[in-house]
Design an enzyme around this catalytic site. Structure first.
Site, PDB file in Angstrom:
ATOM      1  N   GLU A 149       4.400   1.191  -8.799  1.00  0.00           N
ATOM      2  CA  GLU A 149       3.621   1.779  -9.901  1.00  0.00           C
ATOM      3  C   GLU A 149       3.756   1.007 -11.227  1.00  0.00           C
ATOM      4  OE1 GLU A 149       4.721   5.942  -9.932  1.00  0.00           O
ATOM      5  OE2 GLU A 149       3.797   6.292  -7.992  1.00  0.00           O
ATOM      6  N   ASN A 190       3.668  -1.395  -4.428  1.00  0.00           N
ATOM      7  CA  ASN A 190       3.206  -0.076  -3.979  1.00  0.00           C
ATOM      8  C   ASN A 190       2.658   0.716  -5.166  1.00  0.00           C
ATOM      9  OD1 ASN A 190       3.245   1.913  -1.758  1.00  0.00           O
ATOM     10  ND2 ASN A 190       4.793   3.010  -2.955  1.00  0.00           N
ATOM     11  N   HIS A 226      -2.501   9.116  -2.522  1.00  0.00           N
ATOM     12  CA  HIS A 226      -2.423  10.516  -2.977  1.00  0.00           C
ATOM     13  C   HIS A 226      -3.829  10.917  -3.421  1.00  0.00           C
ATOM     14  CE1 HIS A 226       1.857  10.583  -2.541  1.00  0.00           C
ATOM     15  NE2 HIS A 226       2.007   9.536  -3.337  1.00  0.00           N
ATOM     16  N   GLU A 256       1.862   6.624   1.405  1.00  0.00           N
ATOM     17  CA  GLU A 256       2.287   7.974   0.975  1.00  0.00           C
ATOM     18  C   GLU A 256       1.117   8.950   1.094  1.00  0.00           C
ATOM     19  OE1 GLU A 256       4.100   7.919  -2.930  1.00  0.00           O
ATOM     20  OE2 GLU A 256       5.193   6.068  -2.508  1.00  0.00           O
ATOM     21  N   ASP A 258      -1.411  11.743   1.317  1.00  0.00           N
ATOM     22  CA  ASP A 258      -1.635  13.192   1.343  1.00  0.00           C
ATOM     23  C   ASP A 258      -2.956  13.454   0.635  1.00  0.00           C
ATOM     24  OD1 ASP A 258      -0.786  12.971  -1.384  1.00  0.00           O
ATOM     25  OD2 ASP A 258       1.168  13.865  -0.964  1.00  0.00           O
TER      26      ASP A 258
HETATM   27  C1  XIL Z   1       8.011  12.041  -5.252  1.00  0.00           C
HETATM   28  C2  XIL Z   1       8.805  12.934  -4.316  1.00  0.00           C
HETATM   29  O1  XIL Z   1       7.983  13.337  -3.252  1.00  0.00           O
HETATM   30  C3  XIL Z   1       9.338  14.147  -5.050  1.00  0.00           C
HETATM   31  O2  XIL Z   1      10.209  14.903  -4.226  1.00  0.00           O
HETATM   32  C4  XIL Z   1      10.085  13.694  -6.309  1.00  0.00           C
HETATM   33  O3  XIL Z   1      10.468  14.835  -7.054  1.00  0.00           O
HETATM   34  C5  XIL Z   1       9.209  12.796  -7.167  1.00  0.00           C
HETATM   35  O4  XIL Z   1       8.776  11.698  -6.387  1.00  0.00           O
HETATM   36  N1  XIL Z   1       4.887   8.058  -5.850  1.00  0.00           N
HETATM   37  C6  XIL Z   1       6.020   7.613  -5.238  1.00  0.00           C
HETATM   38  C7  XIL Z   1       6.960   8.599  -4.623  1.00  0.00           C
HETATM   39  O5  XIL Z   1       6.204   6.392  -5.104  1.00  0.00           O
HETATM   40  O6  XIL Z   1       8.287   8.148  -4.651  1.00  0.00           O
HETATM   41  C8  XIL Z   1       6.847   9.939  -5.269  1.00  0.00           C
HETATM   42  O7  XIL Z   1       7.671  10.844  -4.559  1.00  0.00           O
HETATM   43  C9  XIL Z   1       5.413  10.391  -5.293  1.00  0.00           C
HETATM   44  C10 XIL Z   1       4.552   9.445  -6.087  1.00  0.00           C
END
Ligand code: XIL
Length: 418
Positions: A149, A190, A226, A256, A258
């Site tokens: 990020e 990422n 996401h 990741e 969802d």
């Molecule tokens: C999130 C986790 O799922 C949570 O449990 C935590 O509180 C915060 O981080 N991008 C990422 C992940 O790279 O590491 C994040 O995970 C979600 C967004």
């Protein structure tokens, strides 16, 4: 050793499974994986059973356990209790692991974030952190998210202690330090919202070019994925965004995934839309030769970061809170099945014979594309091939299977030739 059982396993035909990782491997991906929530694995047997099933999830990622605040909360004091939960679970079940994450502005302990650093002192802190953490997990990870990020939502560089100390030189520095810490693991950038192919995607493309121009090693780009139900880009637009990176010679993966409902409870039509959105994302990975796998950020709506972070939103995953498969599971299974071929000689089904405790190393070559199985016609109409869909609500394709397979109902949305 139970020799009778072992012999029966050897003599049995390759296991027929409609589960996600098995289908993904047969469709040409390296894995279908999930994040592991460290606090739940030892307290919830239903959760542990699905998560530990390699046919369903071939790869695990620690949701929080390898982050800087978990591994080096105090300068120079390293702790792997949380991160090892995932590593040990993966080992026990013969699953692979993605490792997450090194250089990130968030979940960064205040001693790093608020420290007053020179280039030399911060470089040394970064090297020490990577040498220890990546050293600890050496040989166990398919890939590390080295930088996470680095781009803000509007496409500018995200402010953080690394940017303010080194300017954008911290990007190539991070990849160089990671290579020194573990020369054999894939090194990834990422980020989220790369899927929309807007200003943020442009900047991430530039990031890869900056790292490459500096002569630093970068192997992959993770699309976090996401996303939001009803606002997910189309399969072809997603593939276009992925190809901007594979054109630079790096592999890509969804890391990741969802897809959240922006209001709850979700209607039955919203659940179907969510399924279509998931299918488009997974399908786009299947469409791009350099897209090597898909990881969901958890699999059950019982445990997800979404409601904690996006108030009033959620139910973003493939299984509901009671571990029932949602329409989205069926859609993902279906899109994978449509591309799956018969198991190759060294299929994942043979891996159950691998020695106990040995970590699964996912091979690192770029995946080859496979020709999707096509339906064949006969006097009675088109016949679906093995693994293909043959029924379900809204299905307009073939409903008969090629011999010797039969059409088996999985649920109201999906029947499959098995
Ligand atoms: C999130 C986790 O799922 C949570 O449990 C935590 O509180 C915060 O981080 N991008 C990422 C992940 O790279 O590491 C994040 O995970 C979600 C967004």
């Amino acid at each position: 050793m139970h020799s009778k059982t072992a012999l029966a396993a050897l003599l049995a035909p390759a296991a027929v499974s409609g589960q996600l990782n098995d289908l993904a491997v047969r469709a040409g991906l390296k894995y279908f994986g999930t994040a592991l929530r460290e606090g739940s694995i030892n307290s919830d047997a239903s959760y542990a059973a699905i998560l530990g099933n390699k046919a369903e999830f071939g790869q695990l990622v620690p949701e929080n356990g390898q982050k800087w605040e978990s591994t080096e909360p105090t300068r120079g004091q390293f702790t792997y209790t949380q991160g090892d939960i995932t590593a040990n679970t993966a080992k026990k079940n013969g699953q692979g692991m993605r490792c997450h994450t090194q250089v990130w502005y968030s979940q960064l302990p205040s001693w790093v974030r608020d420290g007053s650093w020179t280039k030399d002192t911060l470089r040394s802190v970064m090297a020490t952190h990577m040498n220890n953490v990546m050293g600890h997990y050496k040989g166990q990870c398919y890939a590390w998210d080295v930088v996470n990020e680095a781009v803000a939502d509007d496409g500018t560089w995200r402010p953080n202690v690394f940017l303010s100390t080194f300017s954008t030189d911290y990007l190539s520095l991070s990849f160089n330090l990671a290579k020194a810490a573990d020369p054999d693991v894939k090194l990834y950038y990422n980020d989220y919202n790369l899927e929309y192919n807007g200003a943020k995607t442009d900047r991430a493309v530039e990031l890869v070019k900056i790292v490459q121009a500096a002569g630093a090693p970068i192997d992959g780009v993770g699309f976090q994925g996401h996303l939001i139900v009803g606002s997910t880009p189309s399969r072809s637009n997603l593939a276009t965004a992925l190809r901007r990176f594979t054109a630079l010679g790096v592999e890509v993966a969804y890391t990741e995934l969802d897809i959240r409902h922006s209001s709850l409870p979700a209607s039955s039509s919203a659940l179907v839309t969510q399924g279509n959105d998931f299918a488009n994302v997974v399908g786009s990975c299947l469409d791009v030769a350099g897209c090597i796998g898909v990881t969901v950020w958890g699999f059950t709506d019982k445990y997800s970061w979404i409601p904690e972070t996006f108030s009033g939103q959620g139910d973003a995953l493939l299984y509901d809170k009671n571990f029932g498969k949602k329409p989205a599971w069926t859609s993902v299974s279906s899109v994978l099945a449509a591309k799956a071929t018969n198991p190759p000689a060294s299929s994942s089904s043979s891996s159950s014979s691998s020695s106990a405790g040995a970590p699964t190393t996912l091979t690192t070559s770029t995946r080859t594309t496979t020709t999707p199985p096509s339906t064949t016609s006969s006097a009675g109409g088109a016949l679906q091939t093995q693994w293909g869909q043959c029924g379900g609500n809204g299905w307009t394709g073939p409903t008969q299977c090629q011999s010797p397979f039969t059409c088996k109902k999985q649920n109201d949305w999906y029947s499959q030739c098995l």
